[in-house]
Motif scaffolding. Structure first.
Motif, PDB file in Angstrom:
ATOM      1  N   SER A 191       0.923  -1.075   0.055  1.00  0.00           N
ATOM      2  CA  SER A 191      -0.088  -0.096  -0.015  1.00  0.00           C
ATOM      3  C   SER A 191       0.970   1.381   0.118  1.00  0.00           C
ATOM      4  O   SER A 191       0.718   2.050  -0.847  1.00  0.00           O
ATOM      5  CB  SER A 191      -0.811  -0.053   1.277  1.00  0.00           C
ATOM      6  OG  SER A 191      -1.746   1.158   1.169  1.00  0.00           O
ATOM      7  N   ASP A 243      -5.285   7.065  -0.024  1.00  0.00           N
ATOM      8  CA  ASP A 243      -6.372   7.143   1.064  1.00  0.00           C
ATOM      9  C   ASP A 243      -7.501   6.297   0.567  1.00  0.00           C
ATOM     10  O   ASP A 243      -8.757   6.899   0.635  1.00  0.00           O
ATOM     11  CB  ASP A 243      -6.698   8.289   1.692  1.00  0.00           C
ATOM     12  CG  ASP A 243      -5.738   9.263   1.963  1.00  0.00           C
ATOM     13  OD1 ASP A 243      -4.605   8.428   2.571  1.00  0.00           O
ATOM     14  OD2 ASP A 243      -5.685  10.467   2.147  1.00  0.00           O
ATOM     15  N   GLN A 244      -7.503   5.030  -0.127  1.00  0.00           N
ATOM     16  CA  GLN A 244      -8.451   4.080  -0.543  1.00  0.00           C
ATOM     17  C   GLN A 244      -9.381   4.786  -1.705  1.00  0.00           C
ATOM     18  O   GLN A 244     -10.402   4.220  -2.033  1.00  0.00           O
ATOM     19  CB  GLN A 244      -9.244   3.895   0.532  1.00  0.00           C
ATOM     20  CG  GLN A 244      -8.827   3.083   1.668  1.00  0.00           C
ATOM     21  CD  GLN A 244      -7.698   1.970   1.313  1.00  0.00           C
ATOM     22  OE1 GLN A 244      -6.538   1.912   1.337  1.00  0.00           O
ATOM     23  NE2 GLN A 244      -8.407   0.921   0.901  1.00  0.00           N
ATOM     24  N   ARG A 245      -8.419   5.676  -2.330  1.00  0.00           N
ATOM     25  CA  ARG A 245      -8.989   6.439  -3.665  1.00  0.00           C
ATOM     26  C   ARG A 245      -8.176   6.217  -4.774  1.00  0.00           C
ATOM     27  O   ARG A 245      -6.774   6.244  -4.529  1.00  0.00           O
ATOM     28  CB  ARG A 245      -9.633   7.938  -3.559  1.00  0.00           C
ATOM     29  CG  ARG A 245     -10.553   8.230  -2.439  1.00  0.00           C
ATOM     30  CD  ARG A 245     -11.889   7.607  -3.010  1.00  0.00           C
ATOM     31  NE  ARG A 245     -12.206   8.201  -4.149  1.00  0.00           N
ATOM     32  CZ  ARG A 245     -13.424   7.993  -4.897  1.00  0.00           C
ATOM     33  NH1 ARG A 245     -14.305   7.074  -4.480  1.00  0.00           N
ATOM     34  NH2 ARG A 245     -13.820   8.684  -5.838  1.00  0.00           N
ATOM     35  N   GLY A 304     -13.228   4.346  -5.390  1.00  0.00           N
ATOM     36  CA  GLY A 304     -12.730   3.802  -4.447  1.00  0.00           C
ATOM     37  C   GLY A 304     -11.858   2.376  -4.517  1.00  0.00           C
ATOM     38  O   GLY A 304     -12.233   1.768  -5.527  1.00  0.00           O
ATOM     39  N   TYR A 305     -10.995   1.967  -4.061  1.00  0.00           N
ATOM     40  CA  TYR A 305     -10.297   0.687  -4.151  1.00  0.00           C
ATOM     41  C   TYR A 305      -9.859   0.079  -2.726  1.00  0.00           C
ATOM     42  O   TYR A 305      -9.712   0.766  -1.586  1.00  0.00           O
ATOM     43  CB  TYR A 305      -9.099   0.833  -4.844  1.00  0.00           C
ATOM     44  CG  TYR A 305      -7.845   1.304  -4.328  1.00  0.00           C
ATOM     45  CD1 TYR A 305      -6.918   0.416  -3.320  1.00  0.00           C
ATOM     46  CD2 TYR A 305      -7.655   2.642  -3.966  1.00  0.00           C
ATOM     47  CE1 TYR A 305      -5.849   0.963  -2.889  1.00  0.00           C
ATOM     48  CE2 TYR A 305      -6.671   3.117  -3.370  1.00  0.00           C
ATOM     49  CZ  TYR A 305      -5.749   2.280  -2.912  1.00  0.00           C
ATOM     50  OH  TYR A 305      -4.481   2.685  -2.047  1.00  0.00           O
ATOM     51  N   THR A 306      -9.758  -1.370  -2.784  1.00  0.00           N
ATOM     52  CA  THR A 306      -9.434  -2.046  -1.412  1.00  0.00           C
ATOM     53  C   THR A 306      -8.359  -3.128  -1.918  1.00  0.00           C
ATOM     54  O   THR A 306      -8.408  -3.532  -2.858  1.00  0.00           O
ATOM     55  CB  THR A 306     -10.598  -2.613  -0.860  1.00  0.00           C
ATOM     56  OG1 THR A 306     -11.323  -3.578  -1.913  1.00  0.00           O
ATOM     57  CG2 THR A 306     -11.749  -1.901  -0.229  1.00  0.00           C
ATOM     58  N   LEU A 307      -7.640  -3.327  -1.076  1.00  0.00           N
ATOM     59  CA  LEU A 307      -6.378  -4.333  -1.022  1.00  0.00           C
ATOM     60  C   LEU A 307      -6.532  -5.367  -0.068  1.00  0.00           C
ATOM     61  O   LEU A 307      -6.829  -5.163   1.042  1.00  0.00           O
ATOM     62  CB  LEU A 307      -4.917  -3.601  -0.963  1.00  0.00           C
ATOM     63  CG  LEU A 307      -4.546  -2.448  -1.986  1.00  0.00           C
ATOM     64  CD1 LEU A 307      -3.122  -1.916  -1.467  1.00  0.00           C
ATOM     65  CD2 LEU A 307      -4.743  -2.927  -3.329  1.00  0.00           C
ATOM     66  N   SER A 308      -6.332  -6.684  -0.570  1.00  0.00           N
ATOM     67  CA  SER A 308      -6.357  -7.912   0.319  1.00  0.00           C
ATOM     68  C   SER A 308      -5.409  -8.686  -0.048  1.00  0.00           C
ATOM     69  O   SER A 308      -5.644  -9.489  -0.998  1.00  0.00           O
ATOM     70  CB  SER A 308      -7.613  -8.574   0.500  1.00  0.00           C
ATOM     71  OG  SER A 308      -7.709  -9.530   1.391  1.00  0.00           O
ATOM     72  N   LEU A 329      -7.037  -6.889  -5.773  1.00  0.00           N
ATOM     73  CA  LEU A 329      -7.537  -5.572  -5.955  1.00  0.00           C
ATOM     74  C   LEU A 329      -8.612  -5.242  -6.444  1.00  0.00           C
ATOM     75  O   LEU A 329      -9.032  -6.132  -7.535  1.00  0.00           O
ATOM     76  CB  LEU A 329      -6.373  -4.604  -6.831  1.00  0.00           C
ATOM     77  CG  LEU A 329      -6.596  -3.344  -7.486  1.00  0.00           C
ATOM     78  CD1 LEU A 329      -6.724  -2.500  -6.250  1.00  0.00           C
ATOM     79  CD2 LEU A 329      -5.884  -3.017  -8.549  1.00  0.00           C
ATOM     80  N   GLN A 330      -9.581  -4.746  -5.670  1.00  0.00           N
ATOM     81  CA  GLN A 330     -10.880  -4.444  -5.819  1.00  0.00           C
ATOM     82  C   GLN A 330     -11.122  -2.802  -6.400  1.00  0.00           C
ATOM     83  O   GLN A 330     -10.977  -2.109  -5.526  1.00  0.00           O
ATOM     84  CB  GLN A 330     -11.838  -4.851  -4.778  1.00  0.00           C
ATOM     85  CG  GLN A 330     -11.960  -6.508  -4.854  1.00  0.00           C
ATOM     86  CD  GLN A 330     -12.293  -7.326  -5.702  1.00  0.00           C
ATOM     87  OE1 GLN A 330     -12.985  -6.866  -6.651  1.00  0.00           O
ATOM     88  NE2 GLN A 330     -11.643  -8.425  -6.066  1.00  0.00           N
TER      89      GLN A 330
END
Length: 290
Positions: A58, A96-98, A111-115, A119-120
């Motif tokens: 990140s 910042d999640q954008r 918006g985006y998320t990592l796991s 990547l979503q």
């Protein structure tokens, strides 16, 4: 204010009206800024696909801007149409999640998320600005359609030029290959200061030690309330230097959102040079003056 409306790309139907766009410009498109706010950033780590932890991944994503180098289909073959001749490649910026996409006709964000390696990306939201280049508008629509199909990413070690690499895979098996370059916050060692400048339609004569017939921009500060309503303006002044990323066109009055960075090093300002660097973040308002 002559603000552009915001819209989503679902069916091409506007999701926000002009009044709501004025009220949400500072909050929604603040996430599309190319310079983050907050504490100074340290030197970004060198990414490695085998050792990167979620937090370091990140950090690296946010420490660089990512320019598209190549696009490939599900068979690994070069996919045409993603790089346009004579145009800058599309750029991804994570903050910042954008996620914002730059170098298109409009500024696009989601918006985006990592796991782990996943990547979503959410449904993109964009300014709504007509663009004369049909191929650039077509590319923008393709980007908006493909981004929510992102599934995983991989950070790779730096190349011989020192640029880290990012690969993004999509649901249909296609992928993008991107090269990183340090963000302005990384370059200047701080998050900088966000401000708004109105640029007059014409340059004016000014004093410059190295240019006997220099022509400078004339600017004044603009203040906005949180709801996007203009509160006031400052006095016109000569602007020494240029605004990085901004190309002035005579006859156009622009209001710009810029990021300002101090050029002081070890507490000392440079001699006979501007004390700050200004980088264009967003063109908020444009008007042709006859």
């Amino acid at each position: 204010m002559h603000l552009k409306r915001l819209h989503t790309f679902s069916g091409g139907r506007p999701a926000f009206g002009k009044a709501l766009a004025a009220a949400t410009l500072a909050t929604l498109l603040a996430a599309c800024s190319s310079q983050p706010q907050g504490a100074p950033m340290t030197q970004p780590p060198s990414p490695s696909s085998s050792t990167s932890t979620p937090s370091s991944s990140s950090h690296t994503l946010q420490a660089y801007d990512w320019d598209l180098v190549s696009a490939h289909d599900a068979r690994g073959q070069a996919a045409p149409g993603w790089l346009l001749a004579g145009k800058r490649p599309l750029r991804l910026h994570f903050e910042d999640q954008r996620l914002s996409v730059q170098n298109l006709c409009n500024v696009m964000g989601a918006g985006y998320t990592l796991s782990g390696p996943s990547l979503q990306v959410g449904q993109p939201v964009s300014t709504k600005r007509a663009c004369a280049e049909r191929d650039l508008m077509d590319l923008e629509q393709r980007v908006a359609t493909l981004l929510p199909q992102a599934r995983r990413f991989e950070l790779r070690g730096t190349t011989a030029t020192g640029a880290p690499q990012l690969a993004v895979w999509f649901a249909d098996g296609s992928r993008w290959e991107l090269a990183g370059s340090p963000t302005p916050a990384t370059r200047f060692g701080s998050a900088g200061e966000r401000m708004f400048l109105e640029v007059a339609p014409e340059r004016v004569a000014c004093n410059h030690p190295l240019m006997p017939q220099a022509q400078c921009l004339r600017v004044r500060d603009v203040r906005y309330a949180d709801n996007g309503v203009r509160q006031g303006v400052g006095e016109w002044r000569i602007f020494q230097g240029e605004i990085e990323g901004y190309r002035h066109e005579p006859g156009l009055r622009n209001v710009l959102r810029v990021q300002r960075y101090s050029l002081a090093r070890n507490g000392q300002l440079p001699a006979d040079a501007p004390s700050h660097a200004y980088l264009l973040d967003l063109v908020v308002e444009t008007e042709r003056v006859r």
